[in-house]
Enzyme design. Structure first.
Site, short mmCIF file in Angstrom:
data_model
loop_
_atom_site.label_atom_id
_atom_site.label_comp_id
_atom_site.label_asym_id
_atom_site.label_seq_id
_atom_site.Cartn_x
_atom_site.Cartn_y
_atom_site.Cartn_z
N ARG A 64 80.78 3.37 -6.76
CA ARG A 64 81.39 3.47 -8.10
C ARG A 64 81.56 2.07 -8.69
O ARG A 64 81.81 1.10 -7.96
CB ARG A 64 82.76 4.14 -8.03
CG ARG A 64 82.74 5.57 -7.52
CD ARG A 64 84.11 6.22 -7.63
NE ARG A 64 84.08 7.58 -7.10
CZ ARG A 64 83.62 8.65 -7.74
NH1 ARG A 64 83.14 8.50 -8.96
NH2 ARG A 64 83.63 9.84 -7.19
N THR B 216 75.76 23.81 -6.10
CA THR B 216 75.96 23.04 -7.33
C THR B 216 75.50 23.76 -8.59
O THR B 216 74.33 24.11 -8.73
CB THR B 216 75.28 21.64 -7.27
OG1 THR B 216 75.51 21.04 -6.01
CG2 THR B 216 75.83 20.75 -8.37
N LYS C 139 73.97 17.43 4.02
CA LYS C 139 73.80 17.70 2.59
C LYS C 139 72.62 16.84 2.11
O LYS C 139 72.68 15.61 2.19
CB LYS C 139 75.08 17.35 1.83
CG LYS C 139 76.23 18.29 2.14
CD LYS C 139 77.55 17.77 1.60
CE LYS C 139 77.61 17.78 0.09
NZ LYS C 139 78.94 17.33 -0.40
N ARG D 49 85.20 26.41 1.57
CA ARG D 49 84.85 24.99 1.73
C ARG D 49 86.09 24.14 1.50
O ARG D 49 86.76 24.25 0.48
CB ARG D 49 83.77 24.62 0.73
CG ARG D 49 83.48 23.12 0.61
CD ARG D 49 82.35 22.87 -0.36
NE ARG D 49 82.14 21.46 -0.63
CZ ARG D 49 82.39 20.84 -1.79
NH1 ARG D 49 82.90 21.54 -2.81
NH2 ARG D 49 82.16 19.56 -1.94
#
Length: 638
Positions: A128, A344, A286, A87
């Site tokens: 963020r 994950t 995703k 990846r």
């Protein structure tokens, strides 16, 4: 067979039939008895030899590349260890690293005679908070803060105000927020709720979970479908780079996909660049947002693969709902013929440790049982201390799961009563509300007591939190702690009106290496050591010699050891193999897996039944204590 997964492929199928209740059970027994594929599970099956032939492995291992793994030497080792897909995380695309690494992947996989694919992972829109004006800002539960887009370059985070930089994506997030919406900060460690919408760029929020707010921490908004492009300007640049590669990369991931249109944006880039159909990478959304569950059919229609991205999904959906969502996504994707990656924290502990935890191996096993096609390493391979070991761990875990998967299928078709129609699962069920009524819970929680939890203040808190059984670990019975704690448990449980049980856990025979003569001793792979019972009080561990104190149990262990047997030290972090038996108290061993040997570390010998009593003298004393308690404890573990 396709429907029931029973019998053998090619045999006539057994139809799904509804029967009245009075014949249902008898018919199920008959079907089970005469089904040639029905296997009775037996605990001895767990002793089957570990699978070591990885040529049979079908589940692929995806390894994220980064500073820990993308050197020339490490790429070769990662391929040899079993990596099937590398990846390239475009969040970290800078300085020509991808340009250097990509041709090396192709070169070294060809040299190794291995088919190794490449997945390019686009960053997607990031949300963020901005920079700090000074020190980290305390967020206290109940406090009211302004929350808005930076008005100028000096509008930083400060007491009373949280800001985000002005980007197209962050403006869209603010616009989508309404009163009552929850914003999660730093992976949900902190949480604020919108109490007032002042404008399209300004909110007032109340802190519902506090903490210390630092600069540039991530923000998630689970309850909103944010109306912004799935591909940022950076994503389009990264996609153009990935699409220019020769030979082409095999997959491109679109992060935070919420709907079919998000994937169409990548298709539009491919169309604009006139990428031929045969050279187009597989599109892999995703799934990280709850909104994707509602729109899953449209997403699947545009995709050839799918990633269950449990990181942000766990933040937005809540970690307790992720396992069910994972099962739904894998089942629906397999039904549509997509290649599925589960990602994950699969072996997160291996960022720091050379072996996975039992829970991580169980997670990998369950992903294979769910039907995943691949399991992914993130930080474990990109920045961890043991990237090669992490690949080997995932490869071994999934191969073992594959080897027993068929044993766990139902042995006969479903036979239901005439008035019951089973519900069909749909991915949108993943958005069900989290269960919060603990009075309905049947599975008990067992909590081990110790210095962190056995104070008079903590015991009632533990009971109110949901503890059903307290474990008293007799390994640590000393100084009157149990005598103090046991009556407290009974008293507090009665005062709170809760049924709380107690489990006494006897230590059993313990096998440990002795003390050190000096510093920790390095065990280097291939080195030969003496391994024996201490000859006197000064026979400590030193270079060339490993010792164990002389107890009945440890003498029985050394006596039982034969050439060829492995001794695992410190939970298997180190391993030595017996190469010679000198006497009933002395062995010669060869280091198979090295490390730094410290004092009093545990020793396990999986292949030997050790001829010693199950209860040591200490255990008998502890059992006598437990058996005299009033009221009696409910369980004793041997």
């Amino acid at each position: 067979f396709t429907y029931t997964k029973c019998g053998r492929d090619g045999d006539p199928s057994v139809s799904y039939i509804k029967f009245p209740d009075y014949v249902r059970f008898s018919l199920a027994l008959l079907l089970h008895k005469y089904n040639t594929n029905a296997k009775v599970l037996d605990c001895k099956m767990a002793l089957k030899p570990e699978e070591v032939d990885h040529s049979k492995r079908k589940t692929k291992v995806v390894a994220s590349l980064g500073p820990a793994s993308w050197s020339d030497d490490m790429l070769k080792k990662m391929i040899a260890a079993g990596t099937d897909i590398f990846r390239l995380n475009c969040s970290h695309r800078r300085g020509g690293d991808f340009e250097r690494v990509y041709p090396l992947i192709r070169k070294y996989s060809a040299q190794a005679g291995r088919r190794v694919e490449v997945l390019g992972d686009l960053q997607g829109p990031k949300f963020r908070v901005a920079e700090l004006a000074g020190d980290p800002v305390p967020l206290k539960e109940g406090d009211i803060f302004e929350f808005g887009i930076c008005k100028d370059d000096n509008d930083h985070i400060r007491p009373g105000r949280i800001t985000m930089k002005s980007t197209i994506e962050q403006m869209a997030l603010m616009k989508a927020c309404q009163v009552g919406v929850t914003l999660l900060i730093e992976d949900g460690l902190m949480e604020v709720k919108v109490t007032e919408k002042v404008s399209e760029t300004e909110l007032k929020v109340q802190v519902t979970r506090g903490g210390k707010l630092k600069a540039r921490k991530g923000v998630n908004v689970p309850d909103c479908e944010i109306d912004c492009a799935a591909l940022t300007e950076k994503d389009i640049e990264d996609a153009e780079y990935l699409l220019s590669l020769e030979p082409p990369c095999e997959y491109i991931c679109v992060s935070f996909a919420q709907k079919a249109q998000d994937l169409q944006e990548l298709i539009d880039v491919m169309d604009r660049l006139n990428i031929p159909k045969e050279k187009r990478p597989k599109i892999c959304p995703k799934i990280e947002k709850p909104q994707a569950f509602t729109n899953i059919d449209g997403i699947i229609e545009k995709s050839q693969a799918l990633m269950v991205a449990r990181g942000d999904l766990g933040v937005e959906l809540g970690v307790y709902r992720v396992p069910f969502a994972q099962k739904l996504l894998i089942a629906r994707s397999k039904q549509a013929g997509l290649f599925v990656i589960t990602a994950t924290q699969m072996v997160e502990s291996m960022i720091e440790n050379p072996v996975p935890t039992r829970a991580e191996v169980a997670d990998l096993f369950n992903a294979v049982i769910d039907g995943t096609d691949a399991v992914m390493l993130s930080g474990e391979a990109a920045s961890g201390k043991y990237p090669v070991e992490a690949v080997k761990a995932e490869a071994s875990a999934v191969r073992e799961a594959e080897s027993v998967k068929h044993r766990l299928r139902r042995a006969c078709p479903p036979v239901e009563s005439g008035n019951f129609v089973p519900k069909r699962l749909h991915v949108s069920m993943g958005n069900k509300k989290q269960e919060t009524n603990d009075s309905l819970r049947r599975t008990k929680v067992v909590a081990s007591l110790g210095p962190a939890s056995w104070s008079e203040e903590m015991i009632p808190k533990m009971i109110l939190a949901g503890t059903d059984i307290f474990r008293l670990n007799c390994s640590h019975r000393r100084g009157g702690d149990f005598e103090r704690v046991y009556p407290l448990i009974r008293k507090m449980a009665e005062e709170l009106g809760r049924k709380v049980e107690v489990l006494g856990d006897l230590q059993g025979p313990k096998f440990r290496v002795a003390e050190l003569a000096g510093d920790p001793v390095p065990l280097v792979e291939g080195d030969v050591f003496e391994f024996g019972i201490c000859k006197d009080d000064n026979d400590h561990i030193r270079p060339g010699r490993i010792t164990m104190k002389s107890t009945i149990e440890q003498r029985a262990l050394v006596k039982a050891a034969k050439p060829g047997i492995d001794l695992l030290i410190e939970d298997g972090l180190m391993s030595v193999n017996v190469i010679q038996k000198l006497s009933d108290t002395e062995l010669k061993v060869k280091v198979v897996r090295g490390g730094k040997l410290k004092a009093r570390k545990g020793v396990n010998v999986p292949d030997v039944e050790i001829d010693c009593a199950a209860l040591t003298q200490k255990d008998i004393e502890d059992a006598e204590y437990l058996l005299q308690l009033d009221p009696p404890c409910e369980y004793i573990c041997v």
